[in-house]
Every structure is written in structure tokens, then in C-alpha cells.
Design a protein around this motif. Structure first.
Motif, PDB file in Angstrom:
ATOM      1  N   THR A   1       0.743  -1.135   0.042  1.00 33.86           N
ATOM      2  CA  THR A   1      -0.007  -0.102  -0.001  1.00 33.86           C
ATOM      3  C   THR A   1       0.763   1.512   0.073  1.00 33.86           C
ATOM      4  O   THR A   1       0.603   2.220  -0.780  1.00 33.86           O
ATOM      5  N   LEU A   2       1.784   1.298   0.994  1.00 33.76           N
ATOM      6  CA  LEU A   2       2.598   2.322   0.857  1.00 33.76           C
ATOM      7  C   LEU A   2       3.588   2.685  -0.550  1.00 33.76           C
ATOM      8  O   LEU A   2       3.651   3.947  -1.022  1.00 33.76           O
ATOM      9  N   LYS A   3       3.943   1.468  -1.091  1.00 32.78           N
ATOM     10  CA  LYS A   3       4.815   1.587  -2.255  1.00 32.78           C
ATOM     11  C   LYS A   3       3.588   2.330  -3.354  1.00 32.78           C
ATOM     12  O   LYS A   3       4.078   3.329  -4.222  1.00 32.78           O
ATOM     13  N   THR A   4       2.463   1.756  -3.608  1.00 35.69           N
ATOM     14  CA  THR A   4       1.548   2.435  -4.239  1.00 35.69           C
ATOM     15  C   THR A   4       1.315   3.726  -4.046  1.00 35.69           C
ATOM     16  O   THR A   4       1.255   4.692  -5.029  1.00 35.69           O
ATOM     17  N   MET A   5       1.128   4.268  -2.924  1.00 37.31           N
ATOM     18  CA  MET A   5       1.042   5.655  -2.717  1.00 37.31           C
ATOM     19  C   MET A   5       2.094   6.414  -2.873  1.00 37.31           C
ATOM     20  O   MET A   5       2.104   7.410  -3.415  1.00 37.31           O
TER      21      MET A   5
ATOM     22  N   SER B   1       4.073  10.505  -9.184  1.00 36.00           N
ATOM     23  CA  SER B   1       3.606  10.812 -10.510  1.00 36.00           C
ATOM     24  C   SER B   1       2.951  12.110 -10.506  1.00 36.00           C
ATOM     25  O   SER B   1       2.683  12.586 -11.404  1.00 36.00           O
ATOM     26  N   TRP B   2       2.626  12.566  -9.345  1.00 37.90           N
ATOM     27  CA  TRP B   2       1.942  14.128  -9.312  1.00 37.90           C
ATOM     28  C   TRP B   2       3.242  15.055  -8.861  1.00 37.90           C
ATOM     29  O   TRP B   2       2.576  16.323  -8.564  1.00 37.90           O
ATOM     30  N   PHE B   3       4.366  14.714  -8.660  1.00 36.23           N
ATOM     31  CA  PHE B   3       5.473  15.528  -8.717  1.00 36.23           C
ATOM     32  C   PHE B   3       5.177  16.204  -7.220  1.00 36.23           C
ATOM     33  O   PHE B   3       5.976  17.189  -6.794  1.00 36.23           O
ATOM     34  N   ASP B   4       4.538  15.389  -6.171  1.00 38.68           N
ATOM     35  CA  ASP B   4       4.435  15.707  -4.726  1.00 38.68           C
ATOM     36  C   ASP B   4       5.635  15.137  -4.002  1.00 38.68           C
ATOM     37  O   ASP B   4       5.247  14.109  -3.224  1.00 38.68           O
ATOM     38  N   TYR B   5       6.750  15.615  -3.896  1.00 31.61           N
ATOM     39  CA  TYR B   5       7.614  15.130  -3.406  1.00 31.61           C
ATOM     40  C   TYR B   5       7.517  15.206  -1.888  1.00 31.61           C
ATOM     41  O   TYR B   5       8.061  14.487  -1.167  1.00 31.61           O
ATOM     42  N   SER B   6       6.974  16.419  -1.590  1.00 28.80           N
ATOM     43  CA  SER B   6       6.945  16.365   0.152  1.00 28.80           C
ATOM     44  C   SER B   6       6.265  15.459   0.781  1.00 28.80           C
ATOM     45  O   SER B   6       6.223  14.985   1.884  1.00 28.80           O
ATOM     46  N   LYS B   7       4.863  14.799   0.121  1.00 30.07           N
ATOM     47  CA  LYS B   7       4.190  13.921   0.465  1.00 30.07           C
ATOM     48  C   LYS B   7       4.738  12.467   0.354  1.00 30.07           C
ATOM     49  O   LYS B   7       4.501  11.329   0.940  1.00 30.07           O
ATOM     50  N   ALA B   8       5.650  12.380  -0.642  1.00 33.40           N
ATOM     51  CA  ALA B   8       6.397  11.336  -1.100  1.00 33.40           C
ATOM     52  C   ALA B   8       7.514  10.676  -0.011  1.00 33.40           C
ATOM     53  O   ALA B   8       7.684   9.651   0.106  1.00 33.40           O
ATOM     54  N   THR B   9       8.182  11.815   0.329  1.00 31.13           N
ATOM     55  CA  THR B   9       9.306  11.465   1.320  1.00 31.13           C
ATOM     56  C   THR B   9       9.013  10.681   2.665  1.00 31.13           C
ATOM     57  O   THR B   9       9.617   9.667   2.818  1.00 31.13           O
ATOM     58  N   PRO B  10       7.983  11.133   3.419  1.00 27.88           N
ATOM     59  CA  PRO B  10       7.669  10.360   4.570  1.00 27.88           C
ATOM     60  C   PRO B  10       7.175   8.869   4.328  1.00 27.88           C
ATOM     61  O   PRO B  10       7.729   7.784   4.982  1.00 27.88           O
ATOM     62  N   ILE B  11       6.618   8.708   2.913  1.00 23.46           N
ATOM     63  CA  ILE B  11       6.188   7.247   2.856  1.00 23.46           C
ATOM     64  C   ILE B  11       7.636   6.412   2.433  1.00 23.46           C
ATOM     65  O   ILE B  11       7.617   5.421   2.983  1.00 23.46           O
ATOM     66  N   TYR B  12       8.365   6.967   1.711  1.00 29.65           N
ATOM     67  CA  TYR B  12       9.649   6.135   1.283  1.00 29.65           C
ATOM     68  C   TYR B  12      10.682   6.048   2.552  1.00 29.65           C
ATOM     69  O   TYR B  12      11.255   4.989   2.406  1.00 29.65           O
ATOM     70  N   GLU B  13      10.512   7.060   3.442  1.00 31.30           N
ATOM     71  CA  GLU B  13      11.323   6.907   4.618  1.00 31.30           C
ATOM     72  C   GLU B  13      10.772   5.799   5.464  1.00 31.30           C
ATOM     73  O   GLU B  13      11.471   5.110   6.229  1.00 31.30           O
ATOM     74  N   GLU B  14       9.347   5.469   5.486  1.00 28.40           N
ATOM     75  CA  GLU B  14       8.895   4.635   6.244  1.00 28.40           C
ATOM     76  C   GLU B  14       9.145   2.966   5.634  1.00 28.40           C
ATOM     77  O   GLU B  14       9.442   2.073   6.297  1.00 28.40           O
TER      78      GLU B  14
ATOM     79  N   GLU C   1      15.829  -2.061   0.588  1.00 25.11           N
ATOM     80  CA  GLU C   1      16.715  -0.975   1.315  1.00 25.11           C
ATOM     81  C   GLU C   1      17.323  -0.173   0.294  1.00 25.11           C
ATOM     82  O   GLU C   1      17.043   1.076   0.352  1.00 25.11           O
ATOM     83  N   VAL C   2      18.160  -0.872  -0.603  1.00 25.63           N
ATOM     84  CA  VAL C   2      18.712  -0.123  -1.612  1.00 25.63           C
ATOM     85  C   VAL C   2      17.778   0.661  -2.714  1.00 25.63           C
ATOM     86  O   VAL C   2      18.065   1.836  -2.647  1.00 25.63           O
ATOM     87  N   THR C   3      16.584   0.034  -2.739  1.00 24.48           N
ATOM     88  CA  THR C   3      15.731   0.603  -3.665  1.00 24.48           C
ATOM     89  C   THR C   3      15.151   1.743  -3.031  1.00 24.48           C
ATOM     90  O   THR C   3      15.008   2.886  -3.830  1.00 24.48           O
ATOM     91  N   TYR C   4      14.990   1.830  -1.857  1.00 23.86           N
ATOM     92  CA  TYR C   4      14.253   2.949  -1.181  1.00 23.86           C
ATOM     93  C   TYR C   4      15.268   4.195  -0.946  1.00 23.86           C
ATOM     94  O   TYR C   4      14.886   5.159  -1.081  1.00 23.86           O
ATOM     95  N   LEU C   5      16.581   3.813  -0.655  1.00 22.84           N
ATOM     96  CA  LEU C   5      17.637   4.636  -0.751  1.00 22.84           C
ATOM     97  C   LEU C   5      17.747   5.370  -1.735  1.00 22.84           C
ATOM     98  O   LEU C   5      17.862   6.612  -1.949  1.00 22.84           O
ATOM     99  N   GLN C   6      17.812   4.650  -3.040  1.00 23.75           N
ATOM    100  CA  GLN C   6      17.797   5.260  -4.144  1.00 23.75           C
ATOM    101  C   GLN C   6      16.849   6.279  -4.691  1.00 23.75           C
ATOM    102  O   GLN C   6      16.945   7.406  -5.215  1.00 23.75           O
ATOM    103  N   ARG C   7      15.382   5.876  -4.192  1.00 25.85           N
ATOM    104  CA  ARG C   7      14.488   6.799  -4.503  1.00 25.85           C
ATOM    105  C   ARG C   7      14.530   7.924  -3.668  1.00 25.85           C
ATOM    106  O   ARG C   7      14.165   9.072  -4.164  1.00 25.85           O
TER     107      ARG C   7
END
Length: 409
Positions: free
Chosen positions: A194-198, A204-217, A231-237
Motif C-alpha cells: 500500500t505504501l509503495k502504491t501511494m 507521479s503528481w510530483f508531490d515530493y513532500s508527501k512522497a518523502t515520509p512514505i519512502y522513509e517509512e 533497502e537499496v531501492t528505497y535509498l535510491q528513490r
């Protein structure tokens, strides 16, 4: 004279009559926007009962209706394949109206399917109809209290349907409801999905501020579960996000973690590019803290030396170019010259003759800065030889040589 007067009077009467007639005809109101065909309430021969009846269908009614709706879907698909798009969507809209009898979940799944087709067919009007209907169902779902499992299934289907009609903001709202349920279920696999999808939707909406906490989680979950690949994938993202949002310190923290992982796994092929990014972050931070320039120099050097050892001469050349630019910005001409000589070798190893030509031009310019004109002419002459082979910028190098020769260095 009398005839002329009669003609004038007659013409005046006719004009006055036509004007009165025109004034009596009121302008027609503009055509109203066509109603959403999914909200038509005209009785259908396949309707098992009146739409006003709220009781769910019996098993027998469902068994009779479902095959009929599947047949409509196939008929619509055949019409579309035959090139009759209008007739196809008329049939699909009929199917969708009837799917409502099977419940919200079945209707949303059908809307999702047809919505994807409408988007592929570039039918904006049909996409709008489906989106409006999905929003109506969403509002109904928000006002009703159902079991967590039913909610989860419905909201996930709504999220997917919104994705199919390319409405990322609405999809994020739906998956937000899914996330609330998933967190209570304590299922890490479903939570991650679910987090990956969000996260992907926010990006896709270039909303980096909301994407950041999701990828941190996601990163935290992957680390706690020992999932190194994820872990590597999320660090890269996260590194990409921090770069896009111009956050060099956060980017640096992530990149250093990545570097540590690569070194621990002896995965040195990723190091040159990673070191380039780290050096660039240090260079940005050095604008406020000049002491960090040493780290920038160090990482650019490590980038080119590692690339050289790996025989990745193109990457080595990229790192050297960055290093030379940094040397020149700090007035370190001697070091820039040394690095430029190494750059010539790197471009030669990479068989990049254009790159060699530009490197000789750079060496020539550096010698001019030092007023060492004979050495500058030698560099420009080597550049000219390559320019003649490539049939590029010959006039430029000839002009540089002539200018220095006239100066009688």
C-alpha cells in the motif's frame, strides 16, 4: 410619384412586420450538457428489480444477471474491435448501470475495467462519466459503516479504478483509506504494498513532500526486516527525491548509506556514479561551509580513480571534468592542468576523440591563463589535428594558434 410612395410604404410595412416577427421569436436556450449515461434510470429489460429496492439480490437473481452482463461486455468489446466506438460504449454503459445491482465492489471493478478502455481510446467524455460515478460511490462508502475487510476491498478497488482513469489525487485519497485499515491489521506485506502504491502516486503528481515520509517509512521497514534489496531501492528513490527538492544534506546522508552498502557487498561498479553525486552535494553545501570543499575534491578523485580501476573510462572522464571545474573555480590552475592531462588519457582510452579535442582546448586555455604561450600553442595544435580528423571546430583552433602567434610569445 404615387407609385414610388406606394413602394416605399409597402417596403416599410414589410420591414416592420419582419422585425416584429423576429422579436416575437425568443432565442433558443443553449443545449444542456448531456446527462451522465451511468445515471440513467430508464427501466432495463435485464433489471432484476427496481433500483429503489435496497435488498441485495438473491443467489438466483445474481446467477441470472452476471452471465447476461458478461455477455454485454463481450458484445461491447466486439463492437469496439469492429471500429464502432460509440455503440461499444453505449453497451458498456448499459452494463455498468446494471452492475450496480451486484453491489458497490462489483460496480467499481467494472468501472475500473471500462475506464481503462476509455482512457486508452482517448475518450475524455467517457472517462469523465466514470470518474463522476466513482466519486459518487466513494461518498457513499464514506457515509456507510461496514466491516474493515469490506472497506479494504472496496477502497483498494476505488484506488485502482482512479489510477485507470488517471486521477492520481483521487486515487491517493482512496488508498489513504486503505492505509488506515491496513495499519490496524498488522500485516507488513500488505502495508508495504500500500505504501509503495501511494509513494508512486505522489511521485507521479510530483508531490515530493508527501512522497518523502512514505519512502522513509518503507526504508525503515526494509531495514528492520533485513531486506537489503528493498533497502537499496528505497535509498535510491529518496536520493532522487532529495536531489529534485534540492536538499543536499539529506541526499548526502542517503548516498553515504548506499555507498556503505555497496562497499560491504563489493559492488564497486556503482561507486563512481555514487561518489560523483556525493561530491556534488558537498560542493553545494560548501557554499555555506567552505571547509566542505575538501570532501568534494576527495569524492571527485575517488570517483575517477575507482572508474579508472574498473576501466570505465567514460565515467572517469565525467569525474575528471567535474574535478577540473572545481579546481578552476578555486584558482588551482596547476591541479587543473594535471587533471586535464589525465583527462586526455581517459578520453583516449574511451576512444572519445571529440572528448580528447575538448580536453586539449581546455589545456590550451589553462596555459594561456598562466601566460605559458608556447605550451598553449602546442595544446591547440594537438586539438587542431583532432578537429581536422573530425571535421569540427577547425577554424576555432586555427584562430587560437594564429592569435597566440601574433602575440610573439
Amino acid at each position: 410619384m404615387l407609385k414610388r410612395l406606394i413602394v416605399i410604404v409597402t417596403a416599410t410595412i414589410l420591414f416592420s412586420s419582419s422585425l416584429t416577427l423576429a422579436q416575437s421569436k425568443k432565442p433558443k436556450p443553449p443545449d444542456k450538457f448531456p446527462p451522465n449515461p451511468l445515471e440513467i434510470t430508464t427501466p432495463d429489460p435485464l433489471s432484476p428489480r427496481s433500483p429503489k429496492e435496497k435488498e441485495p439480490l438473491t443467489l438466483q437473481e445474481r446467477q441470472k444477471l452476471e452471465p447476461a452482463l458478461d455477455a454485454l461486455n463481450q458484445e461491447a468489446a466486439a463492437k469496439l474491435q469492429a471500429g464502432d466506438k460509440v455503440a461499444a460504449f453505449e453497451i458498456w454503459n448499459r452494463e455498468l448501470r446494471l452492475r450496480r445491482f451486484l453491489g458497490s465492489l462489483a460496480e467499481v471493478q467494472a468501472l475500473s475495467r471500462v475506464g481503462a478502455i476509455a482512457w486508452k481510446q482517448n475518450d475524455g467524455e467517457q472517462v469523465q462519466y466514470i470518474t463522476q460515478r466513482l466519486q459518487t460511490i466513494q461518498k457513499q462508502g464514506q457515509s456507510q459503516k461496514k466491516s474493515a475487510q469490506i472497506d479494504l476491498e472496496l477502497w483498494r478497488s476505488l484506488g485502482q479504478a482512479y489510477q485507470n482513469v488517471r486521477s492520481p489525487k483521487l486515487a491517493i485519497e482512496a488508498y489513504g483509506q486503505v492505509l488506515l485499515v491496513v495499519r490496524q491489521q498488522n500485516d507488513p506485506i500488505v502495508l508495504v504494498e500500500t505504501l509503495k502504491t501511494m509513494g508512486e502516486l505522489h511521485l507521479s503528481w510530483f508531490d515530493y513532500s508527501k512522497a518523502t515520509p512514505i519512502y522513509e517509512e518503507l526504508l525503515s521497514l526494509a531495514t528492520s526486516l533485513g531486506e537489503r534489496v528493498n533497502e537499496v531501492t528505497y535509498l535510491q528513490r529518496l536520493a532522487d527525491i532529495y536531489e529534485q527538492t534540492n536538499q543536499p544534506q539529506q541526499s548526502l546522508n542517503v548516498l553515504n548509506k548506499l555507498a556503505a552498502i555497496y562497499v560491504s557487498e563489493n559492488n564497486f561498479t556503482e561507486i563512481p556514479e555514487l561518489k560523483l553525486a556525493i561530491a556534488s552535494d558537498y560542493e553545494s553545501l560548501a557554499k555555506k561551509d567552505p571547509n566542505l570543499l575538501l570532501e568534494a575534491f576527495k569524492n571527485y578523485q575517488e570517483a575517477y580513480t575507482t572508474a579508472w580501476e574498473l576501466k570505465e573510462y567514460v565515467r572517469a572522464g565525467d569525474a575528471l571534468q567535474k574535478l577540473i571545474a572545481l579546481y578552476r573555480s578555486q584558482g588551482q590552475t596547476d591541479e587543473a592542468l594535471q587533471a586535464s592531462q589525465i583527462l586526455v588519457d581517459a578520453q583516449a582510452q574511451a576512444a572519445n576523440f571529440y572528448g580528447m579535442m575538448k580536453a586539449y582546448d581546455q589545456i590550451g586555455q589553462l596555459y594561456v591563463e598562466r601566460k605559458q604561450y608556447p605550451q598553449a600553442v602546442t595544446a591547440f595544435q594537438k586539438g587542431l589535428e583532432l578537429a581536422q580528423q573530425l571535421k569540427l571546430e577547425e577554424a576555432y583552433f586555427t584562430g587560437q594558434i594564429q592569435k597566440l602567434s601574433k602575440a610573439n610569445f
